[in-house]
Design an enzyme around this catalytic site. Structure first.
Site, PDB file in Angstrom:
ATOM      1  N   HIS A 198      38.383 -27.538  -8.718  1.00  0.00           N
ATOM      2  CA  HIS A 198      37.717 -27.160  -7.582  1.00  0.00           C
ATOM      3  C   HIS A 198      38.624 -26.767  -6.509  1.00  0.00           C
ATOM      4  O   HIS A 198      38.687 -27.023  -5.233  1.00  0.00           O
ATOM      5  CB  HIS A 198      36.993 -28.536  -7.083  1.00  0.00           C
ATOM      6  CG  HIS A 198      35.663 -28.666  -7.601  1.00  0.00           C
ATOM      7  ND1 HIS A 198      34.844 -29.522  -7.048  1.00  0.00           N
ATOM      8  CD2 HIS A 198      34.844 -28.079  -8.725  1.00  0.00           C
ATOM      9  CE1 HIS A 198      33.658 -29.341  -7.826  1.00  0.00           C
ATOM     10  NE2 HIS A 198      33.486 -28.662  -8.675  1.00  0.00           N
ATOM     11  N   GLU A 203      24.188 -26.195  -9.025  1.00  0.00           N
ATOM     12  CA  GLU A 203      24.647 -27.500  -9.689  1.00  0.00           C
ATOM     13  C   GLU A 203      25.841 -28.196  -8.542  1.00  0.00           C
ATOM     14  O   GLU A 203      25.630 -29.421  -8.438  1.00  0.00           O
ATOM     15  CB  GLU A 203      25.314 -27.190 -11.092  1.00  0.00           C
ATOM     16  CG  GLU A 203      25.912 -28.618 -11.890  1.00  0.00           C
ATOM     17  CD  GLU A 203      27.009 -29.223 -11.250  1.00  0.00           C
ATOM     18  OE1 GLU A 203      27.330 -30.557 -11.543  1.00  0.00           O
ATOM     19  OE2 GLU A 203      27.973 -28.464 -10.659  1.00  0.00           O
ATOM     20  N   GLU A 204      26.527 -27.314  -8.009  1.00  0.00           N
ATOM     21  CA  GLU A 204      27.239 -27.931  -7.065  1.00  0.00           C
ATOM     22  C   GLU A 204      26.898 -28.632  -5.750  1.00  0.00           C
ATOM     23  O   GLU A 204      27.478 -29.154  -5.138  1.00  0.00           O
ATOM     24  CB  GLU A 204      28.391 -26.843  -6.764  1.00  0.00           C
ATOM     25  CG  GLU A 204      29.373 -26.183  -7.926  1.00  0.00           C
ATOM     26  CD  GLU A 204      30.038 -27.253  -8.347  1.00  0.00           C
ATOM     27  OE1 GLU A 204      30.409 -28.500  -8.029  1.00  0.00           O
ATOM     28  OE2 GLU A 204      30.927 -26.907  -9.388  1.00  0.00           O
ATOM     29  N   GLU A 260      29.993 -28.708 -18.712  1.00  0.00           N
ATOM     30  CA  GLU A 260      30.723 -28.985 -17.753  1.00  0.00           C
ATOM     31  C   GLU A 260      32.161 -28.905 -17.664  1.00  0.00           C
ATOM     32  O   GLU A 260      32.713 -28.508 -18.767  1.00  0.00           O
ATOM     33  CB  GLU A 260      30.188 -30.449 -17.221  1.00  0.00           C
ATOM     34  CG  GLU A 260      28.937 -30.324 -16.056  1.00  0.00           C
ATOM     35  CD  GLU A 260      29.511 -29.757 -15.047  1.00  0.00           C
ATOM     36  OE1 GLU A 260      30.646 -29.357 -14.531  1.00  0.00           O
ATOM     37  OE2 GLU A 260      28.635 -29.168 -14.061  1.00  0.00           O
ATOM     38  N   HIS A 286      26.191 -23.874 -15.194  1.00  0.00           N
ATOM     39  CA  HIS A 286      25.907 -23.435 -13.831  1.00  0.00           C
ATOM     40  C   HIS A 286      26.915 -22.332 -13.464  1.00  0.00           C
ATOM     41  O   HIS A 286      28.102 -22.518 -13.870  1.00  0.00           O
ATOM     42  CB  HIS A 286      25.703 -24.601 -12.868  1.00  0.00           C
ATOM     43  CG  HIS A 286      27.060 -25.134 -12.568  1.00  0.00           C
ATOM     44  ND1 HIS A 286      27.979 -24.894 -11.672  1.00  0.00           N
ATOM     45  CD2 HIS A 286      27.792 -26.357 -13.276  1.00  0.00           C
ATOM     46  CE1 HIS A 286      29.099 -25.596 -11.697  1.00  0.00           C
ATOM     47  NE2 HIS A 286      29.028 -26.636 -12.618  1.00  0.00           N
ATOM     48  N   ASP A 328      34.863 -24.332 -13.831  1.00  0.00           N
ATOM     49  CA  ASP A 328      33.630 -25.199 -13.278  1.00  0.00           C
ATOM     50  C   ASP A 328      32.591 -24.211 -12.509  1.00  0.00           C
ATOM     51  O   ASP A 328      32.773 -24.005 -11.431  1.00  0.00           O
ATOM     52  CB  ASP A 328      34.066 -26.157 -12.439  1.00  0.00           C
ATOM     53  CG  ASP A 328      32.760 -27.016 -12.116  1.00  0.00           C
ATOM     54  OD1 ASP A 328      31.945 -27.199 -12.719  1.00  0.00           O
ATOM     55  OD2 ASP A 328      32.814 -27.823 -11.041  1.00  0.00           O
TER      56      ASP A 328
END
Length: 776
Positions: free
Chosen positions: A242, A139-140, A166, A93, A105
């Site tokens: 993140h 995706e998030e 991922e 993603h 990510d």
């Protein structure tokens, strides 16, 4: 690396933003078209842009319903020149969470996929099956884009297996932590093809237990597409996952190369496999798999593992029975001594667990939680030394008072057998429960038993000789080495997670529990040495000293939990929402409105470390729970209220009696949350979302997460309630929160000013939002 640098240079790629929907999409298309122009005659490449709209319900985070509109997928199909009926899917993603560059990510995975596409397209060797590369753009937003693809795209019908790329950390090795379901051939494909294997069924069972607050597109392909797959994730350095520190320069080229080598090899293997075309014929049970120090992977069907486990346990029980019955006149005496040692060992474990958790509770209560977050050695010195000292103390006291003047060799032999008995029972129970991780118990039964049989004579000689110790250590080498390797993986994954698990779970209790468990496991076959050696007083004093000194230092606050170190930051996560709220009565009149900045510290310490720097924020978060409003009248972006102790949670949502009600949100941002709670006596019977059956969130209320791409039609939905009678105060409360994650509306001047005052060891993600409550 060039692909990675270029994607992250675009900046945060939040769903709905031009950066995500236009700039990143255009960059991917430009690269894909360039690759297609240079591909060989053996292949043909097709590209499609999908912008799906749909909804589904999921039990993640307590359960909620997700609705998406016009989100973006970039899909590439590489197939043989004459076409292919079946395909393997590779998924990454390109969107990121707000305010972060999202290098690990998941930009690095998309970069790896571009390079794999480039490599495969230039090969003169034709594939047997198609390879579909899905660069998914949402995706998030809790797995929306993968749902749009697998349920709506024409190419999804040909997918027979998938690989999902991922991240739960930044770089390092990529761990295979989910496979299947029930497709051993997929694991075998990884075993045969992967050049640098790193896989564990233990990680799979931990992840699927739900104790880690995360999920991946794997779930969507499995649950909504009924497609088997392999889930991989980078797990190293989850402290900056993140956050703003998740930048491309922190991902080593070696990590990218390693991931590329593995995924390319596995994709090629699957795209040329005869089994791919008939993947559903190979669903025959689970598989036990684990890598050995990253050198190779051992994998075998779970049913074979079950036989091996029961046979191993049976042999151990036969051995123990023979030991007890070797002298018929002393059989009862021998059994009594074995059971006493068994009980004492379990008692020592319980005492150790209680003692260490008591220390963890004390540390948490005095406000020193997470003191080990930046300095992991502190947790080992504090909880590890306490656990080891307590174990030794219990057995020292037993030896001195309960086993006074008994033969040391006999005691050592008996306690070895007691540990063997514990592991044999654990092996049988875990196998009965169907846990593939039971293979660990097999190691702890088989190797110690073999060791005991090989050095039986030395075991019964007076005193622990050097020859005996060396032979004993060599015999135990395999289970101890594997357990140390496994414990490194577990702590690598779990320690950073404690910094983003909310304020409800005391992280010190979790980590202390893990350390006690590993201490008990690693000491299980060394307890007998306490009875074999003359004294363990020096060891006990040393461990106690380490524990006391560490505890004093922790209580003094010398170990600050967070770090702003440029090379290795370990920030505290804080979310700030500048919230404007309006509450309407059943007549539609505004009965209350306010505005303020809502602050959530994402770990157990809340904002206690921040208030000394910004003391006035103490007042801004003391808003009482709005009992009549869903989720206490607070604009949760996701239903994670159960993870926080800052407010008393309440949820409400009303609509007209016994009728359908259509609500249109004609002008909202790309992210919104809808909260519904029927009033007492009424019930939400159906709605236009998901499969039509309302799914309640944790606590009995209803949560809908909404997002859209660059543009979307007005969101129209209906909910139907049943109510026994008309009520003057309405039958349902409905609230909607609008979240502004990007653009000029994202941060107010007041929010900017507050964020600038936060210390540099925090990662503060801020945005503006509105909350409107209606009663029907």
């Amino acid at each position: 690396r060039e692909y990675l640098d270029n994607i992250t240079a675009i900046g945060p790629r939040t769903v709905g933003s031009p950066e995500n929907e236009v700039l990143t999409v255009n960059y991917l298309l430009e690269q894909i078209r360039g690759i297609a122009r240079e591909s060989t005659e053996a292949h043909k490449i097709a590209v499609d842009i999908q912008r799906p709209t749909g909804s589904f319900s999921i039990d993640f985070l307590g359960g909620f319903t997700s609705y998406y509109a016009n989100i973006t997928n970039v899909i590439v199909k590489l197939e043989p020149r004459n076409g292919a009926k079946h395909a393997v899917l590779s998924n990454c993603h390109f969107d990121s969470v707000p305010n972060t560059p999202g290098a690990s990510d998941d930009a690095v995975s998309c970069a790896v996929m571009l390079e794999i596409l480039n490599t495969l397209s230039k090969s003169s060797e034709s594939l047997q099956h198609a390879v579909i590369f899905l660069f998914n753009g949402a995706e998030e937003n809790i797995l929306q884009a993968s749902h749009g693809f697998i349920t709506q795209h024409e190419w999804a019908k040909s997918v027979r297996a998938f690989i999902n790329l991922e991240a739960a950390g930044v770089g390092g090795k990529e761990l295979v932590f989910q496979t299947g379901p029930e497709n051993p051939w997929l694991v075998q494909a990884y075993v045969v093809a992967a050049k640098h294997p790193f896989a564990s069924v233990v990680a799979q069972e931990i992840f699927q237990s739900g104790i880690i607050p995360a999920d991946t597109d794997f779930r969507i392909y499995r649950d909504f597409g009924n497609v088997p797959g392999i889930d991989l994730a980078f797990i190293e350095n989850g402290y900056i996952y993140h956050t703003e520190y998740d930048t491309s320069d922190r991902i080593l080229t070696d990590s990218i190369q390693r991931a590329g080598d593995n995924i390319l090899a596995v994709l090629k293997y699957l795209a040329t496999s005869e089994k791919l075309a008939k993947s559903f014929e190979y669903q025959h049970g689970n598989v036990v798999f684990f890598d050995v120090l990253g050198l190779f992977v051992l994998a075998y069907p779970a049913r074979i593992g079950t036989i091996m486990n029961y046979v191993t346990a049976a042999i151990a029980f036969i051995y123990l029975s023979k030991k007890v019955l070797q002298s018929k006149t002393r059989a009862v005496h021998n059994l009594k001594k074995l059971l006493t040692a068994f009980g004492l060992t379990l008692t020592s474990w319980v005492c150790t667990l209680v003692a260490v958790l008591t220390v963890a509770v004390f540390v948490s209560l005095i406000g020193r939680a997470l003191s080990w977050y930046t300095h992991f050695y502190v947790s080992v010195s504090l909880y590890g030394s306490a656990a080891a000292a307590k174990l030794i103390l219990v057995h020292m006291l037993a030896k001195k008072f309960f086993y006074k003047n008994m033969n040391e060799q006999y005691l050592g032999d008996t306690f070895f057998d007691a540990s063997l008995m514990i592991w044999s029972i654990a092996l049988a129970v875990m196998t009965l429960m169907g846990l593939c991780s039971a293979f660990i118990c097999t190691l702890w039964v088989a190797f110690p038993l073999l060791t005991k049989l090989m050095i039986y004579k030395e075991f019964n000689q007076k005193g622990a000789t050097m020859k005996f110790i060396v032979m004993y250590m060599l015999g135990m080498f395999v289970p101890y080495l594997y357990m140390l390797y496994l414990s490194w993986t577990v702590f690598e994954m779990f320690t950073p997670v404690m910094g983003r698990s909310g304020s409800e779970i005391p992280p010190d209790l979790v980590l202390a529990g893990f350390i006690v468990i590993f201490t008990m496991i690693l000491s299980s076959y060394f307890i007998n040495f306490i009875y074999l050696v003359k004294s363990t007083k020096t060891t006990l004093v040393t461990l106690t000293t380490v524990f006391v000194v560490t505890l004093i230092l922790v209580c003094s606050g010398i170990f600050f939990p967070y770090s702003s170190d440029a090379a290795n930051p370990k920030p505290k996560r804080v979310f700030l929402q500048h919230t404007s709220r309006r509450f309407h009565d059943v007549e539609g009149n505004v009965i209350k409105s306010d505005s303020g900045i809502w602050i959530n510290g994402f770990d157990y310490n809340g904002i206690s470390h921040i208030t000394p720097h910004v003391p006035e924020i103490n007042d801004t978060i003391r808003t009482p729970c709005e009992e009549q409003a869903p989720f206490c009248g607070l604009p949760w972006i996701l239903p994670v209220h159960f993870m926080f102790r800052l407010v008393k949670q309440v949820v409400i949502l009303p609509l007209p009696a016994g009728a359908s009600r259509h609500v249109s949100v004609s002008a909202g941002p790309s992210h919104m949350s809808l909260y519904v709670r029927p009033h007492e006596g009424s019930a939400l019977s159906s709605w236009s979302l998901g499969d039509g059956t309302p799914v309640a969130s944790l606590g009995g209320d209803y949560f809908v997460f909404y997002s859209h791409g660059l543009q979307a039609a007005p969101w129209r939905f209906w909910v139907e309630l049943t109510a026994p009678e008309e009520r003057s105060d309405g039958i349902v409360s409905l609230a909607i929160a609008a979240h502004y994650f990007f653009g000029e509306d994202q941060k107010s001047p007041q929010l900017y000013a507050l964020l600038e005052r936060f210390p540099n060891w925090t990662f503060s993600s801020g945005w503006s939002c509105t909350y409107d409550l209606f009663v029907f």
